[in-house]
Design an enzyme around this catalytic site. Structure first.
Site, PDB file in Angstrom:
ATOM      1  N   ASN A   1       0.820  -1.224   0.000  1.00 59.92           N
ATOM      2  CA  ASN A   1       0.000   0.000   0.000  1.00 59.92           C
ATOM      3  C   ASN A   1       0.852   1.273   0.000  1.00 59.92           C
ATOM      4  OD1 ASN A   1       1.017   0.104   2.565  1.00 59.92           O
ATOM      5  ND2 ASN A   1      -0.946   0.079   3.629  1.00 59.92           N
TER       6      ASN A   1
ATOM      7  N   GLU B   1       1.271   4.678   7.270  1.00 61.05           N
ATOM      8  CA  GLU B   1       0.250   4.149   6.369  1.00 61.05           C
ATOM      9  C   GLU B   1      -0.321   5.254   5.461  1.00 61.05           C
ATOM     10  OE1 GLU B   1       0.227   1.103   6.212  1.00 61.05           O
ATOM     11  OE2 GLU B   1       0.000   0.050   8.117  1.00 61.05           O
TER      12      GLU B   1
ATOM     13  N   HIS C   1       3.284   2.011   2.166  1.00 58.88           N
ATOM     14  CA  HIS C   1       3.781   2.517   3.450  1.00 58.88           C
ATOM     15  C   HIS C   1       5.307   2.410   3.528  1.00 58.88           C
ATOM     16  CE1 HIS C   1       3.380  -1.514   5.916  1.00 58.88           C
ATOM     17  NE2 HIS C   1       4.508  -1.471   5.261  1.00 58.88           N
TER      18      HIS C   1
HETATM   19  P1  PGA Z   1       8.218  -6.956   3.685  1.00 57.67           P
HETATM   20  O1  PGA Z   1       7.633  -5.638   4.338  1.00 57.67           O
HETATM   21  O2  PGA Z   1       9.680  -6.756   3.576  1.00 57.67           O
HETATM   22  O3  PGA Z   1       7.864  -8.042   4.655  1.00 57.67           O
HETATM   23  O4  PGA Z   1       7.554  -7.112   2.354  1.00 57.67           O
HETATM   24  C1  PGA Z   1       7.971  -4.401   3.806  1.00 57.67           C
HETATM   25  C2  PGA Z   1       7.169  -3.330   4.477  1.00 57.67           C
HETATM   26  O5  PGA Z   1       6.030  -3.584   4.888  1.00 57.67           O
HETATM   27  O6  PGA Z   1       7.688  -2.203   4.599  1.00 57.67           O
END
Ligand code: PGA
Length: 249
Positions: A136, A143, A138
């Site tokens: 998304n 967020e 973030h």
């Molecule tokens: P991930 O998370 O490395 O587990 O894909 C990345 C994030 O949410 O910033």
């Protein structure tokens, strides 16, 4: 923003680890911002391997992690404290007092955010910040909708984030609803940023980061305004994205 293309996850991890190692060799007192999640795990493995084989030392390095869940004990296997100990700190020579992660069990959570931010600024900010990106958009746990000037703060996790992280918990209901995260303003004050992107599920986010509008609804988009961001992305993540040749390294 510059982009380095990696063949695959391993290659991305190697490239990122080599940049970090170079920065530590150039500046032994580096203030290093660290990320958790699935993406940096192999990068940390390479850092450990290099420490064991080449004696790269972390004796004078100081680290600040991006975030921590609220309400989870540091000893809980799903805490980012535990993640950092087991995936990196236990295997290198960094003194514990030089590692910093927000305390998600602090009694005064607002005071904890303020103290964390003050500690980062007392080191004159972060020299090199590692980042992942959420599907998304973030960064840290900032967020969609987070304003671009925030400092370390308490946040409500988006449903998409709790769903994505449910793989580490018994069920999505067990994923904490809140976290402490460095703010977008804090991240943007870092002198240099390395963004790691791997895998097909990050394709849309990467395309939007590179070719989309700068808008708080997609927090990572602000990185386009930072003077020194390098995205290291693998083929799986980059497929379908038209990368302007001006930003290709
Ligand atoms: P991930 O998370 O490395 O587990 O894909 C990345 C994030 O949410 O910033």
């Amino acid at each position: 923003m510059k982009i380095i293309t990696a063949k695959n996850y391993k290659d991305m991890s190697h490239l990122v680890a080599n940049i970090i190692i170079q920065r530590i060799r150039d500046h032994s007192e580096l203030t290093l911002g660290l990320a958790t999640g699935g993406t940096p795990i192999e990068t940390y493995k390479y850092l450990i391997e290099d420490h064991q084989q080449n004696n790269t030392s972390y004796q004078n390095v100081c680290t600040f992690n991006l975030d921590e869940y609220i309400g989870i004990e540091p000893t809980d296997h799903n805490s980012y404290h535990f993640y950092m100990q087991s995936n990196l700190f236990d295997h290198i020579d960094i003194p514990t007092r030089q590692t910093h992660i927000p305390n998600g069990k602090a009694k005064g959570i607002i005071a904890e955010c303020e103290a964390y931010e003050a500690k980062i600024q007392s080191k004159d900010g972060i020299d090199l910040q590692l980042l992942g990106i959420g599907t998304n958009g973030h960064i840290g746990f900032n967020e969609p909708g987070t304003s671009f000037d925030t400092s370390t703060q308490v946040v409500q996790l988006a449903d998409a984030t709790r769903q994505a992280n449910a793989r580490y918990f018994k069920s999505v209901e067990k994923v904490p609803k809140k976290a402490i995260t460095m703010g977008i303003g804090t991240i943007m004050k870092s002198k240099e940023i390395l963004l790691l992107v791997s895998g097909k599920n990050k394709r849309k986010a990467l395309e939007r980061l590179i070719n989309g509008e700068i808008d708080p609804i997609f927090p990572a988009s602000i990185l386009n305004h930072h003077p020194s961001v390098t995205v290291v992305a693998d083929h799986d993540a980059l497929q379908n994205t038209v990368v302007p040749s001006s930003i290709l390294l």
